[in-house]
Design a protein around this motif. Sequence first.
Motif, PDB file in Angstrom:
ATOM      1  N   ILE A 124       0.882  -1.346  -0.071  1.00  0.00           N
ATOM      2  CA  ILE A 124      -0.050  -0.075   0.044  1.00  0.00           C
ATOM      3  C   ILE A 124       0.897   1.166  -0.023  1.00  0.00           C
ATOM      4  O   ILE A 124       0.595   2.362  -0.826  1.00  0.00           O
ATOM      5  CB  ILE A 124      -1.016  -0.186   0.980  1.00  0.00           C
ATOM      6  CG1 ILE A 124      -2.089  -1.106   1.119  1.00  0.00           C
ATOM      7  CG2 ILE A 124      -1.425   1.043   1.475  1.00  0.00           C
ATOM      8  CD1 ILE A 124      -2.922  -1.318   2.428  1.00  0.00           C
ATOM      9  N   ASP A 125       1.890   1.255   0.774  1.00  0.00           N
ATOM     10  CA  ASP A 125       2.818   2.328   0.874  1.00  0.00           C
ATOM     11  C   ASP A 125       3.360   2.409  -0.600  1.00  0.00           C
ATOM     12  O   ASP A 125       3.693   3.768  -0.848  1.00  0.00           O
ATOM     13  CB  ASP A 125       3.884   2.212   1.929  1.00  0.00           C
ATOM     14  CG  ASP A 125       3.345   2.347   3.254  1.00  0.00           C
ATOM     15  OD1 ASP A 125       2.156   2.862   3.499  1.00  0.00           O
ATOM     16  OD2 ASP A 125       3.919   1.634   4.362  1.00  0.00           O
ATOM     17  N   TYR A 126       4.174   1.544  -1.069  1.00  0.00           N
ATOM     18  CA  TYR A 126       4.221   1.705  -2.420  1.00  0.00           C
ATOM     19  C   TYR A 126       3.705   2.373  -3.362  1.00  0.00           C
ATOM     20  O   TYR A 126       3.899   3.230  -4.056  1.00  0.00           O
ATOM     21  CB  TYR A 126       4.894   0.244  -2.707  1.00  0.00           C
ATOM     22  CG  TYR A 126       5.425   0.188  -4.350  1.00  0.00           C
ATOM     23  CD1 TYR A 126       6.856   0.644  -4.692  1.00  0.00           C
ATOM     24  CD2 TYR A 126       4.565  -0.168  -5.375  1.00  0.00           C
ATOM     25  CE1 TYR A 126       7.308   0.684  -5.992  1.00  0.00           C
ATOM     26  CE2 TYR A 126       4.961  -0.455  -6.559  1.00  0.00           C
ATOM     27  CZ  TYR A 126       6.424   0.128  -7.027  1.00  0.00           C
ATOM     28  OH  TYR A 126       6.879   0.225  -8.426  1.00  0.00           O
ATOM     29  N   HIS A 127       2.436   1.978  -3.580  1.00  0.00           N
ATOM     30  CA  HIS A 127       1.511   2.537  -4.479  1.00  0.00           C
ATOM     31  C   HIS A 127       1.121   3.935  -4.032  1.00  0.00           C
ATOM     32  O   HIS A 127       0.956   4.854  -5.166  1.00  0.00           O
ATOM     33  CB  HIS A 127       0.229   1.560  -4.746  1.00  0.00           C
ATOM     34  CG  HIS A 127       0.345   0.203  -5.273  1.00  0.00           C
ATOM     35  ND1 HIS A 127       0.456  -0.898  -4.682  1.00  0.00           N
ATOM     36  CD2 HIS A 127       0.577   0.131  -6.593  1.00  0.00           C
ATOM     37  CE1 HIS A 127       0.743  -1.874  -5.823  1.00  0.00           C
ATOM     38  NE2 HIS A 127       0.531  -1.160  -6.878  1.00  0.00           N
ATOM     39  N   LEU A 131       1.754   7.049  -6.626  1.00  0.00           N
ATOM     40  CA  LEU A 131       0.599   8.047  -6.974  1.00  0.00           C
ATOM     41  C   LEU A 131       1.020   9.424  -6.687  1.00  0.00           C
ATOM     42  O   LEU A 131       0.616  10.276  -7.474  1.00  0.00           O
ATOM     43  CB  LEU A 131      -0.639   7.768  -6.054  1.00  0.00           C
ATOM     44  CG  LEU A 131      -1.420   6.550  -6.785  1.00  0.00           C
ATOM     45  CD1 LEU A 131      -2.586   6.123  -5.641  1.00  0.00           C
ATOM     46  CD2 LEU A 131      -1.972   6.731  -8.272  1.00  0.00           C
ATOM     47  N   ARG A 132       1.793   9.694  -5.433  1.00  0.00           N
ATOM     48  CA  ARG A 132       2.433  10.865  -5.004  1.00  0.00           C
ATOM     49  C   ARG A 132       3.255  11.371  -6.218  1.00  0.00           C
ATOM     50  O   ARG A 132       3.310  12.546  -6.583  1.00  0.00           O
ATOM     51  CB  ARG A 132       3.064  11.185  -3.804  1.00  0.00           C
ATOM     52  CG  ARG A 132       1.809  11.050  -2.638  1.00  0.00           C
ATOM     53  CD  ARG A 132       2.556  11.168  -1.248  1.00  0.00           C
ATOM     54  NE  ARG A 132       1.768  10.840  -0.152  1.00  0.00           N
ATOM     55  CZ  ARG A 132       2.098  10.448   0.731  1.00  0.00           C
ATOM     56  NH1 ARG A 132       3.013  10.248   1.180  1.00  0.00           N
ATOM     57  NH2 ARG A 132       1.208  10.437   1.894  1.00  0.00           N
ATOM     58  N   SER A 133       4.132  10.687  -6.632  1.00  0.00           N
ATOM     59  CA  SER A 133       5.068  11.046  -7.625  1.00  0.00           C
ATOM     60  C   SER A 133       4.705  11.348  -8.984  1.00  0.00           C
ATOM     61  O   SER A 133       4.984  12.064  -9.616  1.00  0.00           O
ATOM     62  CB  SER A 133       6.334   9.959  -7.723  1.00  0.00           C
ATOM     63  OG  SER A 133       5.691   8.864  -8.566  1.00  0.00           O
TER      64      SER A 133
END
Length: 137
Positions: A124-127, A131-133
């Motif tokens: 979840i953190d990876y995704h 999305l932020r980048s």
Amino acid sequence: MLREINLAENRERTISNTIRDAEERYTKATEKLQKARIRLQQAEIKADEIRISGLAQMDKERQDLVDAADNDLNGLEDSKNNAIRFEKQRAIEQVRQQVSRLASQRALESLNSRMTNQLHMQLIDYHIGMLRSMSNK
């Protein structure tokens, strides 16, 4: 004696007239017979023409029936082949769907069996990071 001569002459005339009448009737009968023979020959020729024409018509109609039956048979064969192709395509599509469903189920089962809470949180953190980048760009 004159009377006997007259009688003989009358008799001779009667016989002569009878012979002449018989010859005329014979001539007319011969002519009628000849005309009848000609009509008979014409009738026989016409009958042969009708028979030959009838046989030719029968052969043509028989061939037409055979051709029609062949065309019907070919049409049925084409219909059968189309139905077989359609059913084959439908069966292939059903198999594809089943394989896809089974593959998805196995992948999900595999993922669920290997997924720990920690791995789940990392995913979840990876995704979220991805999305932020993407939104910063």
